[in-house]
Design an enzyme around this catalytic site. Structure first.
Site, PDB file in Angstrom:
ATOM      1  N   ALA A  83       0.829  -1.207   0.000  1.00 38.80           N
ATOM      2  CA  ALA A  83       0.000   0.000   0.000  1.00 38.80           C
ATOM      3  C   ALA A  83       0.860   1.251   0.000  1.00 38.80           C
ATOM      4  O   ALA A  83       1.964   1.268   0.551  1.00 38.80           O
ATOM      5  CB  ALA A  83      -0.923   0.004   1.216  1.00 38.80           C
ATOM      6  N   CYS A  84       0.328   2.289  -0.628  1.00 34.53           N
ATOM      7  CA  CYS A  84       0.934   3.622  -0.572  1.00 34.53           C
ATOM      8  C   CYS A  84      -0.151   4.561  -0.056  1.00 34.53           C
ATOM      9  O   CYS A  84      -0.924   4.186   0.824  1.00 34.53           O
ATOM     10  CB  CYS A  84       1.476   4.030  -1.943  1.00 34.53           C
ATOM     11  N   ASN A  85      -0.247   5.749  -0.583  1.00 35.02           N
ATOM     12  CA  ASN A  85      -1.277   6.679  -0.123  1.00 35.02           C
ATOM     13  C   ASN A  85      -2.610   6.448  -0.838  1.00 35.02           C
ATOM     14  O   ASN A  85      -3.659   6.473  -0.213  1.00 35.02           O
ATOM     15  CB  ASN A  85      -0.816   8.127  -0.317  1.00 35.02           C
ATOM     16  N   GLY A  87      -2.679   4.179  -4.021  1.00 33.48           N
ATOM     17  CA  GLY A  87      -2.625   2.958  -4.825  1.00 33.48           C
ATOM     18  C   GLY A  87      -1.678   2.976  -6.006  1.00 33.48           C
ATOM     19  O   GLY A  87      -1.314   1.921  -6.511  1.00 33.48           O
ATOM     20  N   TYR A 112      -3.463   3.814   1.786  1.00 27.50           N
ATOM     21  CA  TYR A 112      -3.664   4.129   3.196  1.00 27.50           C
ATOM     22  C   TYR A 112      -4.852   5.074   3.388  1.00 27.50           C
ATOM     23  O   TYR A 112      -5.529   5.017   4.411  1.00 27.50           O
ATOM     24  CB  TYR A 112      -2.389   4.722   3.802  1.00 27.50           C
TER      25      TYR A 112
END
EC number: 1.20.4.1
Length: 140
Positions: A83-85, A87, A112
């Site tokens: 995961a990032c912020n 996707g 996230y």
């Protein structure tokens, strides 16, 4: 000899935040590929942080040590939720991981920010948890 095909974004499995939370409870690991600064602001419990990209004066650049750093803490047969912020970075990180031989990686759709929206980030105010993202409306 079987020819291996290079993986692309189309090969990346995407799961939503609720599914990711369930998978984490069964032994999957949460690999947070946001920057150290984003991770320090807020992150999922027991998440590993290995940035996929760094912010520089020239813009974002891919972390040249991403794969060796992941290899130092994750086995290629482990189940990873990446995961990032929102996707985007995570889906690209998943492609790199798949092409490096990682067998079980999934992108958490919405990143996230979706985790926070689902109420999984605790009881801090949303403005303390969320990071501005050009792909997300400012009022979310």
């Amino acid at each position: 000899m079987e020819e291996t095909k290079t993986k692309t974004v189309e090969n990346v499995e995407t799961v939503d935040g609720y599914t990711a939370k369930g998978l984490l409870s069964t032994g999957h690991r949460y690999l947070d590929v946001r920057t150290n600064e984003e991770f320090a602001k807020s992150h999922a419990e027991e998440a590993l942080n290995i940035p996929y990209m760094f912010k520089t004066d020239e813009g974002r650049v891919i972390n040249p040590d991403f794969l060796p750093q992941v290899a130092s803490v994750c086995k290629k047969d482990e189940h990873l939720i990446v995961a990032c912020n929102s996707g985007g970075r995570a889906s690209r990180a998943c492609v790199d991981l798949l092409n490096a031989g990682y067998e079980h990686v999934a992108n958490m759709g919405g990143g996230y920010s979706a985790w926070v929206d689902a109420g999984f980030a605790g009881d801090k105010p949303l403005e303390d948890l969320k990071i501005a993202c050009k792909f997300r409306p400012k009022d979310n």
